[in-house]
Design a protein around this motif. Structure first.
Motif, mmCIF file in Angstrom:
data_model
loop_
_atom_site.group_PDB
_atom_site.id
_atom_site.type_symbol
_atom_site.label_atom_id
_atom_site.label_comp_id
_atom_site.label_asym_id
_atom_site.label_seq_id
_atom_site.Cartn_x
_atom_site.Cartn_y
_atom_site.Cartn_z
ATOM 1 N N ARG A 1 -0.462 1.185 9.963
ATOM 2 C CA ARG A 1 -0.010 0.298 11.040
ATOM 3 C C ARG A 1 -0.270 -1.168 10.675
ATOM 4 O O ARG A 1 0.591 -2.026 10.857
ATOM 5 C CB ARG A 1 -0.724 0.668 12.340
ATOM 6 N N ALA A 2 -1.455 -1.448 10.150
ATOM 7 C CA ALA A 2 -1.787 -2.827 9.785
ATOM 8 C C ALA A 2 -0.848 -3.318 8.677
ATOM 9 O O ALA A 2 -0.351 -4.443 8.730
ATOM 10 C CB ALA A 2 -3.239 -2.921 9.331
ATOM 11 N N GLN A 3 -0.574 -2.460 7.673
ATOM 12 C CA GLN A 3 0.357 -2.836 6.599
ATOM 13 C C GLN A 3 1.712 -3.231 7.173
ATOM 14 O O GLN A 3 2.316 -4.212 6.744
ATOM 15 C CB GLN A 3 0.535 -1.655 5.622
ATOM 16 N N MET B 1 -2.433 6.917 2.634
ATOM 17 C CA MET B 1 -3.225 6.202 3.629
ATOM 18 C C MET B 1 -3.176 6.940 4.951
ATOM 19 O O MET B 1 -3.696 6.465 5.957
ATOM 20 C CB MET B 1 -2.671 4.781 3.827
ATOM 21 N N ASP B 2 -2.542 8.123 4.942
ATOM 22 C CA ASP B 2 -2.264 8.804 6.204
ATOM 23 C C ASP B 2 -3.519 9.216 6.962
ATOM 24 O O ASP B 2 -3.503 9.298 8.188
ATOM 25 C CB ASP B 2 -1.382 10.027 5.953
ATOM 26 N N GLY C 1 0.848 -1.197 0.000
ATOM 27 C CA GLY C 1 0.000 0.000 0.000
ATOM 28 C C GLY C 1 0.878 1.239 0.000
ATOM 29 O O GLY C 1 1.950 1.239 0.600
ATOM 30 N N TYR C 2 0.438 2.279 -0.675
ATOM 31 C CA TYR C 2 1.228 3.512 -0.724
ATOM 32 C C TYR C 2 0.898 4.360 0.501
ATOM 33 O O TYR C 2 -0.170 4.978 0.574
ATOM 34 C CB TYR C 2 0.934 4.263 -2.032
ATOM 35 N N HIS D 1 -13.187 5.206 -1.488
ATOM 36 C CA HIS D 1 -13.586 3.839 -1.128
ATOM 37 C C HIS D 1 -12.586 3.205 -0.163
ATOM 38 O O HIS D 1 -12.973 2.578 0.818
ATOM 39 C CB HIS D 1 -13.720 2.994 -2.394
ATOM 40 N N LEU D 2 -11.311 3.394 -0.466
ATOM 41 C CA LEU D 2 -10.277 2.808 0.401
ATOM 42 C C LEU D 2 -10.340 3.396 1.810
ATOM 43 O O LEU D 2 -10.269 2.674 2.804
ATOM 44 C CB LEU D 2 -8.888 3.051 -0.200
#
Lengths: 526, 322
Positions: free
Chosen positions: A164-166, A156-157, A151-152, A425-426
């Protein structure tokens, strides 16, 4: 005594593509091509160096999705089928080119390569990760991790729980595969946003990489530029900056090595060139022509006319260019050493798939480079980032700047007209995942399985590869499809979990399709 | 770094290679995609081309996978999200619930329809923004049907917050949504040059134990000393040809292949040009050759299983390309 260090970093990653529901799935070839052309040739180079007792150091990302595919029995079986078909095709090619000596030589070369690939694949019991682990255990290779599904992070900030999950899913996956924690991480697309080092610290990660401007535009100004790592202010996580000079020599469209006219032409493949009925069994069953991996021409020049590839010429060129690369690094460290009064570190990161897949001679070049560094000079020493930190623990503290190694250096590759629609959506799915993790702190059975699968689907939707492909504007439909599929699966799980009506049969079905990260724990998404 | 560039291979443009390839396999590269059309070298451009090559496949019809279900247009939420694209540009996307709009319509009545919908961009660098203390702000008029916008802030290294709202004819601003705050990166080196240095605790502890023997613990360092010194291999320079302008895209290729086929007793031994070949179970065989220019003499010889009978037939093929 050496005057400086060189850290070669290869970033190995492919998105998770696995479709048990289809016998032949075009996009699975991304993996098979990379296995034959990149991963196995690199393994061969490392094996030979170890065998001949030639010391070397290299750092490599094996992204969690790549590891998941390399260790998946279904894909392993399919690769074997794939390589066997290529071997069959190579045999036919040797016969077909009987009257064309320059091509027949190449057909024989490919047959040997494919057979070797199959041998290596079988030797490691179809699990190439074991080969890389072996080099890590020998101290030659440092394997670092990556975002769970690439994931970029900068985009995702707004939902740091997802960042954190990534990171956490990646770290525990790494541990389960390699038996220890990763020391470093390759931030997907080299995308760093100030503050994400806090999440790395939580996960026990000691260092990451940024593009040159991530360090050079950091605050305060870095005393040694990109030629020494810095510690992030507040966390002390080390950040290594990319050296532009050495990057350009390999990557650049003006000075880059892979464009040499003696090198193999990537775009002339018999899958496109040969007569349809003959090649049909080796392309897509729908009759769509694809790359087979058998390519007979050299780049030759800028025009349409392509001449047959001559392996000896390419080999000589790779040796020359490895010498040239080393010579330039020697000059570079000498100059920097005078200037810095300290041993500079040159960090040269590349896409692993550049080597072998795109640049056929890349693994050979790397082999020459390592040998020349070992025997022909004393100015530079190969090193891994963690070794460097052991020996040079005192470093400047700065806040690196938002940056990526993508097009134009920031987030535009993943945030433009063709792909900006995905973020609403993400982000909504991320928020919902956080909500689920909070609402169900301790569950078991079917509900737990549904929650874990929801996180898998969210992570898969987040792969930067989908946004990237949409951004390039070519063959985007698969990327769009994957983004939508995973969001839809996530949304259905979210709704079923909330309504307490989980469809067990459907859940089993998607668990068997999106089967990565078997030990995932949805609670990391907080 | 210019000093280091003295010895440098001059290698032809890979971009030219790519242009050529476009003609060969144009299915792979879409000329309309903005990034691949960049003529000059842009940061990260090569990385993009290489990464794209990982995914090199033509489009095929996906209809057999069933019709794509679509994602919802809305999630019934009031939300305005800001993200940074680069040092100058930020991106905003938003969703306003219809209930929120209805409420505003009821409150503002006529004025609602006369109001302009705007996004107000605040410079909130180094402050805790309370809605009134921004350093500066500017407005962008948007339409009811817009739900995202790229904003040119013109301000690297600053923090930004955005409101979506209504600008009433009297100049009064009614906020509907407020965004998160983002910070654009600097577009150049920082002006702050104060230095701070550190040694992480755990490393310091180990160093302390070693009596500050920096580097002594490294087996790599020792191994290195044993390496034999060799003469430098020099950087060889190759002559480059000037990059020519890309020719027009039209192209054609023609090749010839020859199929040699036949049949004999299934248990016979057959050679073609002296090389044994294998027969199908019914005694037939097919061989396929790429046919270069010139004369090919192709003796096909069959010998019966008991080695008593023998036949040789020799096709002779001449290819001449004009």
């Amino acid at each position: 005594m050496n005057k400086g260090y060189l850290a070669i970093v290869l970033h190995g990653h492919l998105p998770f593509v696995r479709h048990p529901e289809h016998e032949d799935f075009l996009e699975e070839d991304w993996l098979y091509e990379a296995i034959t052309e990149t991963y196995i040739p690199l393994i061969c180079v490392f094996e030979k160096l170890v065998e001949e007792n030639i010391d070397f150091r290299i750092t490599m990302t094996l992204s969690p999705t790549l590891i998941s595919m390399l260790t998946d029995p279904l894909l392993q079986g399919r690769y074997l089928k794939h390589i066997n078909r290529l071997i069959e095709l190579a045999h036919k090619e040797i016969e077909r080119t009987s009257w064309q000596h320059s091509f027949q030589k190449l057909a024989i070369m490919y047959l040997n390569e494919f057979c070797k690939a199959r041998d290596i694949f079988e030797k490691y019991h179809r699990n190439l990760v074991l080969a890389f682990k072996n080099f890590q255990d020998l101290g030659k290779l440092e394997i670092i991790t990556c975002g769970a599904t690439h994931g970029y992070f900068p985009l995702m900030d707004v939902c740091r729980e997802s960042v954190r999950a990534q990171v956490k899913v990646a770290v525990s996956h790494y541990e389960s595969v390699f038996g220890r924690k990763p020391k470093g991480i390759w931030l997907p697309e080299c995308g760093y946003l100030p503050g994400h080092d806090e999440i790395l610290k939580e996960a026990g990660i000691r260092y990451f990489f940024s593009d040159s401007h991530g360090i050079l535009h950091g605050t305060p100004r870095p005393k040694y530029g990109v030629f020494a790592p810095v510690y992030c202010k507040g966390t002390g996580v080390a950040c290594f900056g990319r050296d532009l000079e050495s990057s350009k020599q390999v990557w650049s469209s003006i000075e880059g090595y892979p464009g040499d006219y003696n090198y193999r032409e990537f775009y002339r493949d018999i899958g496109f060139d040969l007569e349809f009925d003959y090649i049909k069994p080796y392309i897509h069953p729908d009759g769509v022509r694809i790359n087979t991996g058998i390519k007979y021409f050299r780049i030759t020049g800028t025009g349409n006319n392509k001449e047959p590839y001559v392996p000896e010429w390419a080999r000589n060129k790779a040796a020359d260019q490895a010498g040239n690369f080393m010579f330039n690094r020697q000059k570079q460290v000498e100059y920097l050493n005078d200037f810095m009064h300290k041993k500079p570190l040159i960090v040269s990161p590349y896409d692993a798939e550049l080597f072998g897949h795109w640049w056929y001679e890349g693994p050979m070049w790397l082999d020459f480079l390592f040998r020349k560094i070992a025997f022909d000079q004393k100015e530079i020493r190969l090193i891994t980032p963690s070794e460097y930190l052991e020996e040079n623990p005192r470093n400047q503290v700065i806040t690196p700047s938002l940056s990526s190694w993508g097009w134009k250096g920031y987030s535009e590759m993943w945030l433009q007209g063709s792909n900006d629609w995905i973020y609403r959506h993400l982000h909504t799915a991320s928020e919902r995942m956080t909500e689920l993790a909070k609402s169900f702190p301790n569950v078991n059975g079917l509900l737990k399985r549904a929650l874990n699968q929801a996180l898998r689907e969210l992570l898969l939707a987040q792969s930067s590869d989908w946004g990237f492909i949409m951004g390039t504007g070519t063959h985007t439909s698969y990327a769009v499809r994957r983004t939508k599929d995973h969001i839809l699966r996530f949304t259905r799980l979210y709704e079923e979990i909330k309504a307490n009506s989980i469809d067990a049969e459907w859940l089993s079905d998607i668990e068997s399709k999106d089967n990565l990260f078997p030990n995932i724990d949805y609670k990391v998404h907080q | 770094m210019a000093v280091i560039r003295k010895v440098k291979e001059k290698i032809k443009k890979v971009s030219a290679r790519k242009k050529a390839s476009k003609r060969v396999a144009k299915a792979k590269i879409n000329k309309n995609s903005a990034p691949t059309e960049q003529k000059k070298e842009i940061l990260g451009f090569r990385e993009m081309v290489v990464e794209q090559a990982k995914f090199s496949h033509p489009e095929i019809s996906r209809s057999r996978r069933g019709l794509a279900q679509d994602l919802p247009n809305k999630y019934d939420q009031d939300k305005l999200i800001l993200q940074v694209r680069d040092p100058w540009w930020i991106h905003a996307y938003w969703e306003v619930r219809s209930a929120t709009i209805e409420k505003l319509k009821n409150e503002l009545r006529d004025e609602f329809y006369k109001a302009k919908r705007i996004i107000r961009v605040y410079d909130v660098s180094h402050i805790i923004f309370n809605g009134h203390n921004a350093h500066s702000s500017f407005d962008i008029e948007v339409h009811e049907y817009n739900n995202s916008w790229y904003i040119d802030t013109g301000g690297p290294g600053r923090s930004w917050c955005v409101d979506l709202g209504l600008l009433l004819p009297g100049g009064k601003f009614i906020m509907i949504l407020r965004s998160n705050t983002v910070t654009t990166p600097l577009a150049g080196p920082s002006w702050i040059t104060d230095e701070e240095w550190m040694i992480p605790e755990d490393m310091f502890a180990r160093l302390y134990g070693l009596g500050f023997g920096l580097g002594q613990s490294s087996p790599v360092g020792r191994a290195w000393q044993e390496k034999v010194k060799h003469v430098l291999s020099s950087g060889v320079s190759s002559v480059s040809s000037p990059v020519k302008k890309a020719a027009r895209k039209f192209w054609m290729r023609v090749d010839c292949e020859l199929i040699v086929y036949g049949a004999t007793e299934p248990d016979a031994k057959v050679t073609v040009q002296g090389k044994p070949i294998s027969l199908r179970s019914d005694g037939t065989f097919t061989l396929r050759f790429a046919l270069p220019d010139g004369k090919q003499i192709i003796p096909v010889k069959a010998v019966s299983a008991d080695k008593v009978d023998e036949r040789t037939i020799t096709p002779i093929v001449v290819r001449e390309t004009k």
